[in-house]
Design a protein around this motif. Structure first.
Motif, PDB file in Angstrom:
ATOM      1  N   LEU A   1       0.810  -1.245  -0.045  1.00  0.00           N
ATOM      2  CA  LEU A   1       0.054  -0.040   0.079  1.00  0.00           C
ATOM      3  C   LEU A   1       0.832   1.185  -0.076  1.00  0.00           C
ATOM      4  CD1 LEU A   1      -2.874  -1.127   2.582  1.00  0.00           C
ATOM      5  CD2 LEU A   1      -2.961  -1.023   0.074  1.00  0.00           C
ATOM      6  N   LEU A   2       1.989   1.462   0.780  1.00  0.00           N
ATOM      7  CA  LEU A   2       2.767   2.462   0.602  1.00  0.00           C
ATOM      8  C   LEU A   2       3.536   2.575  -0.695  1.00  0.00           C
ATOM      9  CD1 LEU A   2       4.545   2.016   4.360  1.00  0.00           C
ATOM     10  CD2 LEU A   2       2.900   3.794   3.490  1.00  0.00           C
TER      11      LEU A   2
ATOM     12  N   ILE B   1       2.136   1.642  -3.372  1.00  0.00           N
ATOM     13  CA  ILE B   1       1.038   2.186  -4.524  1.00  0.00           C
ATOM     14  C   ILE B   1       1.081   3.634  -4.196  1.00  0.00           C
ATOM     15  CG2 ILE B   1      -1.211   1.802  -5.315  1.00  0.00           C
ATOM     16  CD1 ILE B   1      -1.065  -1.018  -4.601  1.00  0.00           C
ATOM     17  N   ALA B   2       0.858   3.930  -2.925  1.00  0.00           N
ATOM     18  CA  ALA B   2       0.498   5.536  -2.693  1.00  0.00           C
ATOM     19  C   ALA B   2       1.689   6.186  -3.088  1.00  0.00           C
ATOM     20  CB  ALA B   2       0.334   5.724  -1.049  1.00  0.00           C
ATOM     21  N   PHE B   3       2.906   5.867  -2.915  1.00  0.00           N
ATOM     22  CA  PHE B   3       4.075   6.614  -3.829  1.00  0.00           C
ATOM     23  C   PHE B   3       4.178   6.648  -4.931  1.00  0.00           C
ATOM     24  CE2 PHE B   3       8.423   6.495  -5.072  1.00  0.00           C
ATOM     25  CZ  PHE B   3       8.831   7.812  -4.584  1.00  0.00           C
TER      26      PHE B   3
ATOM     27  N   ASN C   1       1.631   6.387  -7.157  1.00  0.00           N
ATOM     28  CA  ASN C   1       0.318   7.234  -7.536  1.00  0.00           C
ATOM     29  C   ASN C   1       0.767   8.833  -7.559  1.00  0.00           C
ATOM     30  OD1 ASN C   1      -1.521   5.061  -8.395  1.00  0.00           O
ATOM     31  ND2 ASN C   1      -2.223   4.843  -6.139  1.00  0.00           N
ATOM     32  N   ILE C   2       1.185   9.055  -6.233  1.00  0.00           N
ATOM     33  CA  ILE C   2       1.741  10.583  -6.228  1.00  0.00           C
ATOM     34  C   ILE C   2       2.705  10.878  -7.257  1.00  0.00           C
ATOM     35  CG2 ILE C   2       2.705  12.074  -4.582  1.00  0.00           C
ATOM     36  CD1 ILE C   2       1.642  10.698  -2.155  1.00  0.00           C
TER      37      ILE C   2
END
Length: 394
Positions: A90-91, A93-95, A97-98
């Protein structure tokens, strides 16, 4: 060796057995050498032909190896492996996406503005274009002097950007499936990492083999994660500095340009060159003054020189220093095999291979095949001398 000893040597059944064993060793070694050469020649073409499979597995595994230290950090705090792997995914994917949101969306606007800004670019480059136009007229005059037939009129059609939208629409489902598969590979690799490492070590038959395996696994993880983590921090920092400088120069969407140079900086040598070219094009699209238009690219070139020659060597250190020739060869090879993605993976794959060979010992193929006498007459002579000594003792 006298005649009597040679006669005993030729008639002894032990000599015939030794000679047969020697010939069998030579045949097996030759077959192994031929098979190894054939595999080495066929492997690049197999990797290129099966890029849809090998690339979709190799890239997620490289990312997963880089996330192993974060996984182990969570596990040391008594978080279950599956939950720790999910948090790491999840971390990531978040990075990602940003990063994609800060680069792709503004870049799409620049691409849509490109047809409208062609006129400004031509006006900005008018002096240089005039030189090329004069040269072209000079070449046309020379051709006409030699009686070349007149050129046929050619029509050029410019395709509208709607075709790009069609391409994205048709390729989006396939890209989504590939991304989902990559996320699953990363998750399952991290979730089973601790168990897989213990099983790999405990299944070794000897204590030395288990220790060697553990050392190789740990060194591969440390080297890969250290390189990717350090380079990521350096690239992000450089991207932020470039974005700040471009903001001071009134360059539109400075964060997008900072993200582009940060991503391209993962590709040694070629990435910074591509960044300079893209910043030059962006400057020509944004500014009318030709000298000011090239200022963003010049500022990035100066920042990159400081980063590549001072910051990165001092941060990464000598432990991960690799021969530049090996980097160029790996970059050329993986770019040929898997394109741009292969170029991004070239250095991590080179580090993994180099770490494994340094930890496990480089295979001395030439020494194994030739120095020990498998493919030469030394082995045969040694057995002949041993046989003579045996006969003399009798």
């Amino acid at each position: 060796m006298n005649k009597h000893e040679r006669h005993l040597h030729d008639d002894d059944p032990l000599h015939e057995v030794t000679e047969a064993a020697y010939r069998r060793d030579r045949l097996l070694a030759a077959l192994a050498l031929i098979a190894g050469c054939g595999l080495a020649l066929a492997l690049p073409f197999a990797l290129r032909a099966g890029a849809e499979f090998f690339l979709s597995v190799t890239a997620p595994l490289g990312i997963a190896i880089a996330l192993v230290p974060l996984l182990e950090w969570f596990e040391r705090r008594r978080i279950p492996s599956s939950l720790a792997a999910l948090i790491c995914v999840l971390l990531f994917i978040a990075f990602a996406n940003i990063a994609v949101a800060s680069i792709v969306l503004p870049a799409t606007e620049w691409i849509l503005l490109l047809p409208e800004r062609i006129g400004r670019i031509r006006e900005t480059l008018a002096p240089i274009l005039d030189v090329y136009a004069s040269l072209e007229r000079f070449m046309d005059d020379i051709v006409m002097e030699f009686g070349t037939a007149g050129e046929r009129e050619q029509t050029v059609t410019v395709e509208t950007p709607n075709s790009m939208l069609d391409l994205i629409a048709t390729s989006a489902p396939y890209a989504a499936i590939q991304l989902f598969f990559a996320v699953l590979v990363i998750f399952f690799f991290l979730a089973g990492w601790t168990r897989m490492r213990k099983q790999t070590i405990t299944t070794r038959s000897s204590f030395d083999g288990a220790m060697t395996t553990a050392r190789v696994i740990q060194q591969v993880v440390d080297a890969t994660s250290t390189y990717l983590g350090t380079i990521t921090l350096v690239n992000i920092s450089m991207g932020l500095v470039v974005a700040l400088v471009l903001w001071m120069l009134n360059m539109p969407t400075p964060l997008m340009w900072g993200g582009i140079v940060a991503v391209l900086n993962y590709i040694p040598y070629l990435g910074p060159i591509a960044s300079v070219l893209l910043l030059s094009l962006g400057g020509l699209m944004a500014f009318a003054d030709p000298w000011y238009a090239f200022l963003p690219a010049l500022c990035f070139a100066g920042i990159h020189l400081v980063e590549a020659n001072i910051i990165t060597p001092s941060v990464v250190g000598r432990r991960l220093t690799i021969n530049p020739l090996l980097i160029l060869l790996a970059l050329s090879f993986w770019a040929w095999v898997w394109g741009t993605t292969g170029a991004l993976l070239a250095v991590p794959l080179l580090i993994i291979l180099k770490t494994v060979l340094d930890a496990a010992g480089k295979p001395d193929i030439a020494g194994f095949l030739f120095e020990e006498g498998t493919l030469t007459g030394a082995h045969h002579e040694e057995h002949g001398e041993d046989h003579i000594i045996h006969q003399n003792r009798r």
